[in-house]
Motif scaffolding. Structure first.
Motif, PDB file in Angstrom:
ATOM      1  N   GLN A 160      -5.739 -14.348 -58.181  1.00 57.82           N
ATOM      2  CA  GLN A 160      -6.093 -13.061 -58.782  1.00 57.82           C
ATOM      3  C   GLN A 160      -5.155 -12.752 -59.957  1.00 57.82           C
ATOM      4  OE1 GLN A 160      -8.644 -11.004 -58.267  1.00 57.82           O
ATOM      5  NE2 GLN A 160      -7.800  -9.976 -60.083  1.00 57.82           N
ATOM      6  N   LEU A 161      -3.894 -13.017 -59.686  1.00 57.30           N
ATOM      7  CA  LEU A 161      -2.886 -12.769 -60.706  1.00 57.30           C
ATOM      8  C   LEU A 161      -3.154 -13.608 -61.960  1.00 57.30           C
ATOM      9  CD1 LEU A 161      -0.291 -11.252 -61.244  1.00 57.30           C
ATOM     10  CD2 LEU A 161       0.972 -13.157 -60.260  1.00 57.30           C
ATOM     11  N   GLU A 162      -3.484 -14.851 -61.714  1.00 56.96           N
ATOM     12  CA  GLU A 162      -3.722 -15.761 -62.830  1.00 56.96           C
ATOM     13  C   GLU A 162      -4.876 -15.253 -63.690  1.00 56.96           C
ATOM     14  OE1 GLU A 162      -4.853 -19.704 -61.701  1.00 56.96           O
ATOM     15  OE2 GLU A 162      -4.240 -20.542 -63.619  1.00 56.96           O
TER      16      GLU A 162
ATOM     17  N   ASP B  60       4.605  -8.460 -59.581  1.00 53.08           N
ATOM     18  CA  ASP B  60       3.607  -8.694 -58.539  1.00 53.08           C
ATOM     19  C   ASP B  60       3.990  -9.776 -57.548  1.00 53.08           C
ATOM     20  OD1 ASP B  60       2.027  -6.805 -59.585  1.00 53.08           O
ATOM     21  OD2 ASP B  60       0.213  -8.040 -59.562  1.00 53.08           O
ATOM     22  N   GLN B  61       5.285 -10.031 -57.413  1.00 56.25           N
ATOM     23  CA  GLN B  61       5.718 -11.102 -56.515  1.00 56.25           C
ATOM     24  C   GLN B  61       5.026 -10.984 -55.165  1.00 56.25           C
ATOM     25  OE1 GLN B  61       9.156 -13.009 -56.398  1.00 56.25           O
ATOM     26  NE2 GLN B  61       9.206 -13.120 -58.629  1.00 56.25           N
ATOM     27  N   GLY B  62       4.525 -12.106 -54.708  1.00 59.52           N
ATOM     28  CA  GLY B  62       3.953 -12.095 -53.374  1.00 59.52           C
ATOM     29  C   GLY B  62       2.458 -11.800 -53.329  1.00 59.52           C
ATOM     30  N   SER B  63       1.875 -11.342 -54.414  1.00 59.64           N
ATOM     31  CA  SER B  63       0.431 -11.070 -54.365  1.00 59.64           C
ATOM     32  C   SER B  63      -0.361 -12.364 -54.571  1.00 59.64           C
ATOM     33  CB  SER B  63       0.072 -10.038 -55.419  1.00 59.64           C
ATOM     34  OG  SER B  63       0.259 -10.601 -56.701  1.00 59.64           O
TER      35      SER B  63
END
Ligand SMILES: Nc1ncnc2c1ncn2[C@@H]1O[C@H](COP(=O)(O)OP(=O)(O)OP(=O)(O)O)[C@@H](O)[C@H]1O
Ligand SMILES: [Mg+2]
Lengths: 284, 491
Positions: free
Chosen positions: A101-103, A94-97
């Motif tokens: 949210q990712l966390e 998901d690089q760059g997202s």
């Protein structure tokens, strides 16, 4: 779950599960269930400490969750652990997202590895939780276990607190290789299991050994009692007398004679010096 | 009423060295709500499960329970499960008869007892025991005794020793193998042991009725094994001590290992972690920790093994060897009026009681007369082994420093201190006796890193814990006033 009206019922139910308890064991189990307290079981090797937990799971038709302790066991193996490899893959994918949210995603239940202790309190159905050989873990791990056992909740910083949905019946065993903390002992009921009486051992053999006759079971139990009375490096445990009875049956022995004992003593005893000692004492 | 007795009982447990906390006392009362109080065994199990949390305390619990709940027992005419309970009637009814019964009565009683044992009639046996104690214990009211004397008197009058042979004869022994003989004998011995216990319990009940629970419990209290005086331990205690030494050492070793780990934990090796991370594209997945640098001392143990000191030396040696994983090396030396290295005789699996016998005959520990000569022995150590001491060596000397008025040679200890990490002296005599008579304790102890009274396992354990894991830093500095052992001289 079955709720017992008196200790005698515990004893009977255990017997149906092929566990031969004496009155004291039945009484302590009965109290543990009534008071909702863990039981700390101590005693020599092979006298049925672990087996008691298994039998109770059968009796209550509950799942048995076992936490086998060892030196170095820590929170990540006892409680939970984040699956960081999986998290990492996700991060790289998901690089760059959006990071926040990712966390949130990677610290969700999907990425959590549940270990026995968390599992025992997070299941819908109540379970029997066996914490086996607790004396092997370090003192802080012991403190951690204690915390879970007294609060019945686990707090995961990233997720919040997991509250027990059911209360497990908890049994802890110890081989007494080190002193457990006072705090832990205070919380538990204490049950010392020693070697069984001749009569109980006979009943155990009858329940556990296929094809054993009353007569053979009695003989084995009596010989084992005598053997235990000698000063040995390692006295035979119940599991060893079971093994011995099985061996005798395999050899087609219906009546134990001196020669049979001589031939099979190594099943009962681990050390050569013990074998010699017993042979001498029994004059065989 | 029950609650009052329970409070007294818990106090008695505490006095006997069983640590019962407030919470546990409350748990016990709570648990009793779910206990059939008419069932003595169940009642006992409940108290045991809630108040005792250590196997070593079970015996003290048992004694206190028997005394405090002496009358809490089922009557003998309650059926005992095996049907035959009424077969043997007591020879006469309940009675306040005291003193000694006549010979005819004795024969009759013995015969009944014999039958009860033969048929394993527990209820019958109990009734007979009450009568036997009535007639033959000769209990004298008001005497502050624990009952052992009455027990032996009763056993002797009954001729219990002869019972075993009679029982063996009664069981048809025709064509029985040696093995069968042995099994039958063990069975009867167990029953006779049960008889002994019944008699003992009955006597205790009488004593309690006579003098009250507190007084009887107090006479029966035994020191815990850890507190038994090593120098004056009874033979039976020695055997028991023998058995606890290894578990005790294991526990201590586990505690030490744990503390060591704590000391060195949390030291991340940053460089190695980063180097490793190259394979994961710079993400430090696999943190590396610095290898531990254990600081394990090397032990030189010097033991006086002359008569009175031998037992103490044996336990110290045994304990140190059981702990040897905690040290980089253990070398041992024995002396009386000469000193010799005994390391080759000893190891982890050594049979210590016998090893010491061998040592005193085979090693060169006697020079002239076999009376301790500390001055000469220390001098020999210094001359022969002093050169091998380094800053990693800890020297431990055990003995009462009773030098038989010989030359003290007080310059040796300072020299030892000079070249080694630390020098300790363990003296099994009470501190109050030091420097009395021919004891020259201060002449040595004053120069030591520490000198301690070590009379029991508890003190020995405390000492070993401290030296195995000295505070971080170069020289071990014992903590004064802690944890128990006696005098300490600052250098
Ligand atoms: N009361 C009993 N009733 C039936 N079987 C028993 C009983 N006690 C022991 N056994 C038998 O003995 C075996 C060994 O018991 P278990 O594994 O529970 O011993 P343990 O006390 O946990 O020993 P360890 O300290 O070595 O773990 C069991 O598999 C069982 O077959
Ligand atoms: Mg087990």
């Amino acid at each position: 779950m079955i709720s017992f009206a008196e200790p005698g019922e515990v004893k009977t139910a255990l017997e149906e599960a092929k566990y031969l308890a004496d009155d004291r064991i039945a009484q302590v189990v009965f109290l543990a269930e009534r008071l909702g307290k863990p039981v700390l079981i101590e005693g020599p090797a092979g006298v049925g400490k672990t087996e008691l937990a298994k039998a109770l799971a059968v009796v209550h038709q509950r799942r048995l969750i076992r936490l086998q302790c060892y030196e170095g066991l820590d929170e990540s193996k006892a409680l939970y652990e984040w699956n960081y490899k999986k998290q990492l893959l996700r991060i790289q994918a998901d690089q760059g997202s959006d990071w926040s949210q990712l966390e949130e995603d990677i610290f969700s239940e999907d990425y959590l590895l549940t270990r026995p202790l968390l599992e025992a309190i997070a299941t819908e159905e109540p379970v029997v939780l066996l914490i086996d050989e607790i004396d092997r873990v370090e003192v802080e791990t012991e403190a951690l276990l204690l915390e879970v056992l007294s609060e019945f909740q686990v707090s995961i910083p990233e997720l919040g607190t997991v509250q027990a949905t059911s209360q497990p019946l908890v049994l802890l065993t110890s081989n007494n290789t080190r002193e457990l903390s006072e705090a832990l002992k205070r919380r538990c009921l204490f049950l010392h299991i020693g070697y069984p009486t001749v009569d109980r051992e006979k009943q155990i053999l009858l329940a556990r050994v296929e094809g054993v006759t009353e007569h053979l079971a009695e003989q084995v139990a009596r010989i084992v009692r005598s053997v235990r009375s000698f000063d040995l490096k390692k006295a035979p445990s119940v599991s060893e007398s079971i093994d011995w009875a099985r061996t005798l049956i395999t050899l087609g022995v219906a009546e134990v004679e001196a020669a049979d004992v001589t031939d099979t003593l190594h099943v009962l005893l681990k050390y050569q010096t013990d074998i010699e000692r017993v042979a001498k004492e029994l004059e065989i | 009423m029950l609650l009052d007795v329970l409070t007294g009982f818990i106090e008695e447990l505490r006095s006997a060295g069983v640590p019962v906390s407030m919470v546990e006392a409350i748990d016990a009362t709570e648990a009793l709500r779910y206990t059939d109080l008419g069932d003595r065994a169940a009642f006992r199990s409940t108290l045991e499960a809630t108040l005792v949390k250590n196997v070593r305390h079970l015996e003290a619990f048992g004694t206190a329970f028997d005394v405090y709940f002496a009358h809490h027992r089922p009557e003998p005419n309650a059926t005992d499960g095996n049907g035959s309970s009424r077969k043997t009637e007591p020879v006469s009814g309940e009675g306040g008869r005291s003193g000694t019964g006549g010979e005819g009565d004795l024969d009759e009683l013995l015969e009944a007892l014999f039958q009860a044992l033969l048929s394993e009639d527990l209820a019958g046996m109990r009734a007979l025991v009450r009568q036997a104690v009535d007639d033959y214990a000769g209990i004298e009211p008001g005497r502050p005794v624990g009952g052992t004397y009455y027990l032996y008197r009763t056993l002797r009058r009954l001729g219990v020793d002869g019972l075993l042979e009679r029982l063996l004869e009664a069981e048809d022994g025709q064509g029985r193998s040696a093995l069968e003989d042995r099994l039958v004998r063990d069975e009867f011995e167990e029953r006779i042991e049960q008889l002994r216990e019944e008699i003992r319990d009955e006597i205790r009940r009488r004593l309690v009725a006579d003098r009250g629970r507190e007084a009887v419990a107090k006479t029966l209290r035994k020191p815990l094994l850890e507190d038994v005086d090593l120098m004056h331990a009874a033979r039976a205690d020695l055997a028991q001590l023998e058995q606890v030494i290894n578990p005790l050492a294991r526990k201590l070793a586990a505690r030490l290992a744990h503390k060591r780990r704590l000391r060195r934990s949390g030291r991340l090796d940053f460089r190695r972690t980063m180097r490793r991370s190259l394979s994961t594209g710079g993400v430090p997945i696999d943190p590396q920790f610095r290898a531990p640098h254990p600081i394990k001392p090397e032990i030189f143990l010097l033991c006086d093994i002359s008569g009175s000191m031998a037992t103490f030396a044996r336990f110290t040696l045994q304990f140190m060897y059981a702990m040897s994983s905690q040290f980089s090396k253990v070398r041992s030396f024995a002396f009386i009026d000469a000193l010799d290295e005994i390391t080759p005789y000893l190891g982890v699996g050594t049979d210590f009681p016998h090893a010491l016998d061998r040592i005193s005959t085979e090693a060169e520990v006697v020079w002239i007369d076999g009376h301790s000569d500390y001055g000469r022995s220390l001098d020999q150590f210094w001359t022969r082994f002093g050169g091998q001491l380094t800053r990693r060596s800890t020297v431990i000397i055990t003995g009462d420093a009773r030098n038989n008025y010989r030359d003290v040679n007080s310059t040796i200890v300072p020299q030892l201190v000079e070249v080694s990490r630390a020098v300790y002296w363990l003296n099994p005599e009470p501190e109050a006796y030091w420097d009395t008579g021919d004891s020259v304790m201060s002449a040595y102890g004053r120069h030591c890193t520490g000198a301690y009274e070590v009379r029991n396992l508890r003190q020995l354990e405390a000492f070993v814990e401290q030296i195995a894991l000295p505070p971080i830093g170069r020289v071990a500095r014992p903590v004064p006033h802690e944890p128990g052992p006696g005098r300490f001289w600052k250098r």
